[in-house]
Scaffold this motif. Structure first.
Motif, short mmCIF file in Angstrom:
data_model
loop_
_atom_site.label_atom_id
_atom_site.label_comp_id
_atom_site.label_asym_id
_atom_site.label_seq_id
_atom_site.Cartn_x
_atom_site.Cartn_y
_atom_site.Cartn_z
N LYS A 198 80.39 4.95 61.16
CA LYS A 198 81.43 4.03 60.74
C LYS A 198 81.56 2.87 61.74
O LYS A 198 81.54 1.70 61.36
CB LYS A 198 82.75 4.79 60.66
CG LYS A 198 83.82 4.00 59.97
CD LYS A 198 85.12 4.76 59.95
CE LYS A 198 86.24 3.76 59.86
NZ LYS A 198 87.53 4.36 60.16
N VAL A 213 81.51 15.82 59.81
CA VAL A 213 82.76 15.47 60.47
C VAL A 213 82.56 15.07 61.94
O VAL A 213 83.19 14.16 62.44
CB VAL A 213 83.79 16.61 60.31
CG1 VAL A 213 83.30 17.88 60.96
CG2 VAL A 213 85.14 16.21 60.84
N GLY A 214 81.60 15.73 62.60
CA GLY A 214 81.41 15.48 64.03
C GLY A 214 80.78 14.13 64.35
O GLY A 214 80.92 13.63 65.45
N GLU A 252 91.79 8.24 55.79
CA GLU A 252 90.43 8.30 55.27
C GLU A 252 90.09 9.64 54.68
O GLU A 252 88.95 10.08 54.70
CB GLU A 252 89.42 7.97 56.37
CG GLU A 252 89.06 6.53 56.36
CD GLU A 252 88.09 6.19 57.45
OE1 GLU A 252 87.30 7.06 57.82
OE2 GLU A 252 88.13 5.05 57.90
N TYR A 306 72.27 16.89 54.16
CA TYR A 306 73.62 17.36 53.85
C TYR A 306 74.67 16.35 54.31
O TYR A 306 74.60 15.83 55.41
CB TYR A 306 73.83 18.71 54.55
CG TYR A 306 75.20 19.27 54.44
CD1 TYR A 306 75.81 19.43 53.18
CD2 TYR A 306 75.90 19.67 55.56
CE1 TYR A 306 77.09 19.95 53.09
CE2 TYR A 306 77.17 20.21 55.47
CZ TYR A 306 77.76 20.34 54.23
OH TYR A 306 79.00 20.86 54.14
N ASP A 357 83.47 20.94 67.34
CA ASP A 357 82.75 19.69 67.27
C ASP A 357 82.24 19.29 68.65
O ASP A 357 81.18 18.74 68.80
CB ASP A 357 83.65 18.57 66.75
CG ASP A 357 84.04 18.83 65.32
OD1 ASP A 357 83.26 19.53 64.65
OD2 ASP A 357 85.10 18.37 64.90
N LEU A 410 81.50 11.92 53.12
CA LEU A 410 81.75 11.18 51.88
C LEU A 410 82.93 10.23 52.07
O LEU A 410 82.91 9.09 51.62
CB LEU A 410 82.05 12.14 50.73
CG LEU A 410 80.89 12.99 50.21
CD1 LEU A 410 81.38 13.94 49.13
CD2 LEU A 410 79.78 12.10 49.66
N GLY A 411 83.97 10.76 52.74
CA GLY A 411 85.16 9.95 52.99
C GLY A 411 84.81 8.66 53.73
O GLY A 411 85.31 7.59 53.41
N THR A 434 89.57 16.68 51.69
CA THR A 434 88.34 16.54 52.46
C THR A 434 88.65 16.76 53.92
O THR A 434 89.75 16.54 54.37
CB THR A 434 87.75 15.12 52.36
OG1 THR A 434 88.74 14.21 52.83
CG2 THR A 434 87.33 14.80 50.97
N ARG A 462 80.50 11.32 61.87
CA ARG A 462 80.74 10.25 60.91
C ARG A 462 81.28 8.99 61.60
O ARG A 462 80.98 7.88 61.19
CB ARG A 462 81.71 10.71 59.84
CG ARG A 462 83.06 11.02 60.43
CD ARG A 462 83.98 11.67 59.47
NE ARG A 462 85.10 12.15 60.25
CZ ARG A 462 86.36 12.09 59.88
NH1 ARG A 462 86.67 11.61 58.72
NH2 ARG A 462 87.31 12.54 60.65
N SER A 497 82.28 16.67 53.22
CA SER A 497 83.28 15.88 52.52
C SER A 497 83.83 14.75 53.39
O SER A 497 84.15 13.68 52.89
CB SER A 497 84.40 16.78 52.02
OG SER A 497 84.90 17.54 53.08
N SER A 498 83.92 14.97 54.70
CA SER A 498 84.44 13.87 55.51
C SER A 498 83.38 12.77 55.63
O SER A 498 83.72 11.61 55.81
CB SER A 498 84.90 14.36 56.88
OG SER A 498 83.94 15.16 57.46
N PHE A 515 90.28 12.18 51.25
CA PHE A 515 90.61 12.17 49.85
C PHE A 515 90.68 13.60 49.38
O PHE A 515 90.50 14.53 50.17
CB PHE A 515 89.66 11.31 49.02
CG PHE A 515 88.22 11.73 49.08
CD1 PHE A 515 87.75 12.80 48.35
CD2 PHE A 515 87.32 11.01 49.86
CE1 PHE A 515 86.43 13.17 48.40
CE2 PHE A 515 85.99 11.38 49.91
CZ PHE A 515 85.54 12.47 49.18
N MET A 567 72.78 13.81 64.07
CA MET A 567 72.47 12.65 63.23
C MET A 567 72.00 11.50 64.11
O MET A 567 72.53 11.25 65.17
CB MET A 567 73.73 12.23 62.46
CG MET A 567 73.48 11.05 61.56
SD MET A 567 75.01 10.20 61.07
CE MET A 567 75.57 9.52 62.62
N ASN A 568 71.02 10.82 63.61
CA ASN A 568 70.56 9.58 64.21
C ASN A 568 70.61 8.53 63.14
O ASN A 568 70.53 8.85 61.96
CB ASN A 568 69.08 9.70 64.60
CG ASN A 568 68.94 10.36 65.94
OD1 ASN A 568 69.78 10.17 66.81
ND2 ASN A 568 67.89 11.14 66.09
N GLU A 590 80.55 7.67 64.37
CA GLU A 590 79.46 6.88 64.94
C GLU A 590 78.91 5.91 63.89
O GLU A 590 78.72 4.73 64.14
CB GLU A 590 78.37 7.86 65.38
CG GLU A 590 77.51 7.39 66.51
CD GLU A 590 76.48 8.48 66.86
OE1 GLU A 590 75.36 8.11 67.23
OE2 GLU A 590 76.81 9.68 66.74
#
Lengths: 800, 110
Positions: free
Chosen positions: B29, B22-23, A669, B52, A405, B58-59, A623, B25, B55-56, A671, B1-2, B27
């Motif tokens: 939130k 995941v990397g 967080e 795209y 990441d 979506l979380g 997830t 999300r 899953s994270s 699921f 992502m922007n 931001e």
């Protein structure tokens, strides 16, 4: 202060709460002790003369490390206990107290009877601190814990910390210890006490350099452990204890139950050679070592005669330095040096007239100071080690797992900067992958219009490939300079597009291309118009190349140096959790493969033989991925192992899992999507519950795959009443195919179709062959798969 | 992502560009929670430029929607591409969100 009685007949009570003071006073007086109550630890030295047998400190006062240390120094022969209200106290405070020097912790209510038992339980002369003769020799911890899963983490950390202090438990042992202990505690809380918070779990641990022995006792009715079979046998899969005990027996060196089965004793041996245990080596504490060293140095430097004794439990003195002149007993004035566990006596004889009594005094002070320094050093060493372990074992795993990441983040930051500087609308960075001779999309910024994320460097239609191949800047507005295929693709008036090769210049000056930077479009009203500036672009590209290469090297180093050991272990442990499908050879043709995106992942599958010849099959996907997901996955597997045998209703099973995991899932967080189907061959039916799992199929005969749709949203989202079930016919030879989104990301429909086509084409083959075909099909699709990939195929009748 | 934040009367529209994964999300939130703290209650997350969501991601949407609901607000989604729509349908997550085809449709009666 009442009853200022000397000797073992008194107890000191420290609390600000009058009720607690009354309760404790009554309890200690019931044992014939005289009680003194004080409200704070601030001026504790005023009570030094009291010499109480017991010091009871209210944990609500949250004593500091210094306060525990001074308690231990003032009352070296007293039992130092903390008192905690289990409904109110923070386990962290208790853990801290125990680390800081408190010997034991009592839970309220405290009665004379309980206190008496506890004192007997020490099995030592009253007032002698258990295990504190030398804190490097052994450590004993007694805890009474409420039935609350959230305490497990703290208790486990506490015990692992104790073991780590000995330096004889390696990282693998510590991980095993953590997992085994978590299992034992969660079994006691969930299955022994059935989660009833009013019931307690008693933990008695004894740790030394060779062995860590932990006894966990719950207030439940126990279970028949004599039937606990060989954990690798078929019956074990169906045993009442489920996977938790299986794991326990796998990780611990010894697991023993009491007769009723409500108490389990787990033993783990340290990494020290077993042979050492037989020999009676008495480790000398580092305090004593430091003192002996100092004494030797002073003796050599002056001609003074210095002797050092350690005080034994019975009050006798043992001569420890100098080694070559064992003096039985001192004669004359002694000077005492105190550490939390032990007192040392020092005697100094001036060597000649010049070395006066004053000099002797100075020498003693010097030793005293040195000892204090040594203690502080040991403390900070311990703290450091503690921090280091935290990092090594948990955080760094998560962090390092996040290295990928970081690379993404970093490149995305770089591109944002590039957009700002150049005024371009979009930017993308492609990195060369030597193994496949292709360019892989590392990051893109700005409105994305690009479905592909990989391109071969030999592609004639790709601007990026051309820039990379020829290691030169390619501009789409210079149509004449483009190969005909490319020019044709973009037409007469292409949008502004520049592809710049990204090069890495190594310290020795040689340079090679490592990727391509694309700048596309021009932002309207962009202030800076560096877009056309060739030199600016080249400079940017070179900088990017260097930082990319550095990041890559960093990642390589990280993964090599730090991760491999622990991660391999985590991976091994996780794979151990998954069932051995060979055990089902007689009843089913079944195969599965789980490929975590990172060394550990959150996908899992389970297979259960249930009553009446029924078979339960489960596939789950937590997830996110990596360490956090794997912990949830491990927890889910233990919960399921136990509940699956209690119910044949899939909906009920999911509800049970939901109940057990909801807190953990909500707080992280995460699921979980789960498919669980129970096949009843006699009735030729399958009943299933599907919590948000997208890819679950039945393949019947030559018909197209039948999707077994979700019956509810994923698990861990919210309490929405329950988990529905559905039933469908299940014929002999029908295939159950379950797979996770790692096999379909990032283009769900295209990839799912490819996987399904592979299944259909190979439907007549055995389950393992079908699983192979699924993964091959996914590979042919290309594109990165940033998630765990798992496929599970089951057929009850052998292939036709 | 922007992502870009716009206001339309009392509705906060968050337009997500690029992948929600995941990397990044966190931001999204942090920003939405910040806006929630400042008093916004109606949120529309627009995915017209998103290919795209993992899953994270979506979380994060689930957790945001929960937090917004707790404060008496509502979160809607719009412009999911076909793949994402399928994803929401297959996981039954579509029962937890109001998902509109277009931004205008989402704003109706909001």
């Amino acid at each position: 202060m009442q009853g200022r009685q000397a000797g073992s007949g008194s107890a000191l009570i420290v609390t600000q709460q009058p009720d607690l003071a009354t309760e404790l006073t009554r309890a200690v007086e019931g044992l014939g002790f005289a009680a003194s109550v004080i409200s704070a630890l601030d001026h504790i030295e005023a009570h030094a003369d009291a010499r109480p047998a017991l010091v009871l400190t209210d944990i609500a006062l949250r004593p500091t490390l210094e306060q525990w240390t001074s308690l231990a120094q003032l009352f070296p022969r007293s039992a130092l206990w903390a008192v905690a209200d289990p409904t109110d106290s923070n386990i962290r405070d208790v853990a801290y107290a125990l680390k800081a020097g408190c010997h034991d912790c009592l839970s309220l209510p405290v009665t004379s009877e309980q206190l008496g038992k506890k004192l007997e339980g020490i099995g030592r002369p009253l007032g002698v601190k258990p295990g504190e003769l030398d804190r490097y020799m052994s450590n004993e911890i007694n805890l009474e814990l409420p039935s609350d899963l959230s305490i497990i983490e703290h208790v486990v950390r506490l015990l692992a910390g104790c073991c780590r202090d000995y330096r004889s438990y390696g990282p693998r042992k510590l991980v095993s210890l953590r997992i085994a202990l978590s299992e034992a505690l969660s079994n006691a809380i969930q299955y022994g006490n059935r989660g009833d918070r009013s019931k307690l779990v008693r933990l008695r641990a004894s740790v030394n350099a060779w062995t860590c022995r932990v006894q966990v006792t719950d207030e439940g009715p126990g279970f028949d452990h004599s039937r606990l079979p060989d954990p690798t046998s078929t019956e074990a899969i169906e045993s009442s204890g489920g996977r938790g005990l299986f794991l326990l027996t796998q990780l611990a060196d010894d697991v023993a139950f009491n007769e009723t089965g409500n108490s389990v004793t787990v033993t783990l041996n340290s990494d020290w050679e077993a042979a050492v245990v037989g020999e009676s080596i008495r480790p000398v504490s580092s305090d004593a070592e430091a003192l002996i060293g100092l004494v030797e140095r002073v003796r050599l430097g002056t001609d003074a005669d210095i002797h050092l004794w350690a005080e034994n439990l019975d009050g006798s003195l043992e001569h420890i330095a100098p080694e070559d002149q064992a003096l039985a007993q001192p004669d004359g004035t002694l000077h005492w040096l105190r550490t939390p566990g032990i007192r040392y006596a020092v005697q100094v004889w001036p060597a000649n007239e010049e070395c006066s009594e004053r000099w002797a005094e100075f020498t003693r002070d010097l030793l005293d100071e040195a000892l204090t320094y040594e203690m502080r050093l040991a403390e900070s060493r311990r703290e450091l080690a503690e921090r280091q372990e935290e990092i090594e074992l948990l955080h760094s795993i998560t962090e390092t797992l996040g290295a990928v990441d970081r690379l993404e983040d970093a490149t995305s930051q770089i591109l944002k900067g590039v957009l700002r500087v150049t005024g371009a609308e979009r930017a993308s960075l492609w990195v060369y992958e030597p193994d496949t001779e292709s360019l892989v999309l590392a990051a893109s910024e700005g409105p994305s219009r690009r479905p592909a994320n990989r391109v071969s460097i030999s592609s004639p239609f790709s601007v990026s490939a051309l820039a990379f191949r020829e290691n030169r800047t390619v501009r789409l507005d210079e149509l004449d300079a483009l190969p005909p295929e490319l020019a044709a693709r973009f037409g007469e008036r292409p949008e502004p597009w520049v592809a710049v090769p990204v090069t890495y210049t190594s310290p020795d000056g040689s340079s090679r291309p490592v990727g391509v930077l694309n700048l596309i479009g021009r932002r309207s009203g962009a202030l800076v118009s560096g877009f056309g500036e060739a030199r600016l672009l080249m400079t940017l590209a070179r900088q990017i190349g260097n930082s990319l290469e550095n990041l890559r090297l960093l990642e390589e180093i990280l993964s090599r140096e730090r991760v491999i050991g622990e991660l391999e272990l985590a991976y091994e442990l996780q794979m151990k959790l998954l069932p051995d499908l060979r055990l089902f050879d007689e009843v089913a043709d079944v195969a599965a493969r789980c490929v975590p995106a990172r060394p550990v992942g959150g996908d899992f599958y389970q297979l259960f033989k249930l009553s009446d010849g029924k078979i339960g099959a489960m596939l789950g996907d937590v997830t996110s991925h990596g360490f956090g997901a794997s912990l949830i996955m491990a927890l889910s597997m233990s919960v399921m192992g136990i509940y699956a045998r209690e119910t044949t209703s899939p909906g009920e099973l999911l509800r049970a899992i939901h109940g057990a995991l909801i807190q953990k899932l909500e707080s992280t967080e995460m699921f979980m999507t789960v498919f669980y189907g129970v096949i009843d061959p006699a009735r030729r039916m399958m009943t299933y519950a599907n919590a948000g799992h997208a890819h679950s199929f039945r393949i019947h005969g030559d018909e197209p795959p039948q999707r077994l749709r979700a019956t509810s949203p994923p698990l861990g989202i919210a309490d929405f009443g329950g988990y529905d079930e559905a039933s469908i016919p299940w014929e002999p030879g029908d295939l159950l195919c379950l797979f996770t989104d790692g096999l379909t990301n990032p283009t769900l429909r295209t990839n799912e179709r490819a996987v399904l086509e592979a299944i259909e084409a190979h439907r007549a083959l055995s389950a393992p062959r079908i699983v192979d075909a699924i993964f091959e099909a996914r590979q042919e699709q290309g594109g990165e798969a940033p998630d765990d990939q798992t496929a599970f195929v089951l057929r009850l009748e052998r292939s036709r | 992502m922007n992502f870009e934040v716009q206001r339309q009367s009392d509705i906060t529209i968050v337009e997500v560009t690029g992948q929600l994964i995941v990397g990044n999300r966190q931001e999204l939130k942090d920003n939405v929670l910040g806006l929630l703290d400042e008093g916004s209650r109606k949120f529309l997350i627009d995915f017209s430029d998103t290919a795209y969501i993992d899953s994270s991601g979506l979380g994060v949407l689930v957790s945001l929607s929960k937090k917004i609901r707790e404060k008496g607000g509502e979160m809607r989604l719009s412009n999911l591409n076909e793949d994402l729509r399928t994803l929401f349908e297959l996981t039954k997550l579509d029962t937890l969100f109001l998902i509109a085809d277009s931004r205008d449709q989402a704003l109706e009666g909001f």
